[in-house]
Scaffold this active site. Structure first.
Site, PDB file in Angstrom:
ATOM      1  CD  GLU A 113     -31.781 -35.472 -22.831  1.00  0.00           C
ATOM      2  OE1 GLU A 113     -31.151 -34.611 -23.476  1.00  0.00           O
ATOM      3  OE2 GLU A 113     -31.730 -36.694 -23.077  1.00  0.00           O
TER       4      GLU A 113
ATOM      5  CG  ASP B   8     -28.882 -35.344 -18.837  1.00  0.00           C
ATOM      6  OD1 ASP B   8     -29.479 -36.368 -18.460  1.00  0.00           O
ATOM      7  OD2 ASP B   8     -27.944 -35.359 -19.644  1.00  0.00           O
TER       8      ASP B   8
END
Length: 248
Positions: free
Chosen positions: A140, A48
């Site tokens: 992500e 992330d």
């Protein structure tokens, strides 16, 4: 929320010993079902990117470093850097509200062409570790790194640190999170975004326990599981987290 909690306590107080035993069995049966379906045989890395849009804009314009900045405008913002977050500014917040929270807030217009470019750079790094990585968004991704760990005889946290280092060297951006499935890997990265380690064990147990409790409470008569059910969920969560640590 307080009223809801009081109602739950009141209902719990009306349960007989027979009721408690019955719902304890329900909780135990559910845990057994979950144990039978979960797969801890893989090692997943959840990547992330840290405040991705804002970080990219700071790379493009270093003068923004250290200032409260949000990507978007007065109608809506996409993300904010950590200086702005200290004032309560958050993603998906109307810009005029963000400006009231932080009068010095600087708005930077969204530039998806720029974000896509940097996202492509990070994905080239991910492909070195998992050709079939799962892209959840521009910032992500999920990587199955078990084969890398086996072939190179390294731990998952070492692979995570290596990926973090490569991403930073090639893009100037930071990222991480490791677990035996995508859910736990994501929870790890959320709890410790800028760390390649698994973070504090009790924090992870608490996070996973919250997930389990939320699932139970959404079920019909879920509140009847009560405190005993919560204890069982806690023990189940500990079991999962400690197995996660053993595999890493």
């Amino acid at each position: 929320m307080r009223q809801r909690t009081d109602n739950m306590r009141e209902r719990l107080g009306k349960l007989s010993i027979t009721d408690i035993a019955h719902y304890q069995k329900i909780a135990e049966r559910r845990i057994t079902e979950l144990e039978a379906t979960r797969d801890l045989s893989r090692i997943w890395l959840h990547v992330d990117m840290d405040a991705f849009y804002a970080a990219v804009e700071t790379l493009s314009n270093p003068s923004l470093k250290g200032t409260a900045m949000a990507v978007g405008g007065m109608s809506m913002i996409s993300t904010a850097n950590y200086e702005a977050r200290r004032y309560g500014v958050r993603a998906a917040m109307p810009g005029f509200i963000a400006r009231k929270l932080c009068p010095e807030l600087i708005f930077v217009p969204v530039d998806f062409e720029k974000y896509t470019y940097y996202s492509t750079l990070t994905r080239k790094v991910f492909q070195r570790y998992d050709l079939n990585f799962i892209s959840a968004s521009l910032d992500e991704a999920y990587l199955d790194i078990i084969e890398v760990c086996r072939e190179r005889d390294v731990r998952s946290d070492e692979v995570a640190e290596e990926i973090r280092r490569c991403v930073f060297e090639e893009t100037g951006l930071t990222c991480a999170g490791v677990g035996p499935n995508r859910l736990l890997a994501k929870r790890t990265s959320v709890k410790s975004l800028n760390s390649s380690s698994l973070g504090d064990v009790e924090d992870l147990i608490h996070s996973f326990m919250i997930i389990m409790l939320e699932h139970v409470m959404r079920q019909k008569d879920g509140w009847k599981v009560g405190l005993l059910g919560a204890v069982l969920i806690y023990l189940y969560s500990r079991n999962i987290i400690y197995k996660l640590l053993q595999m890493s």
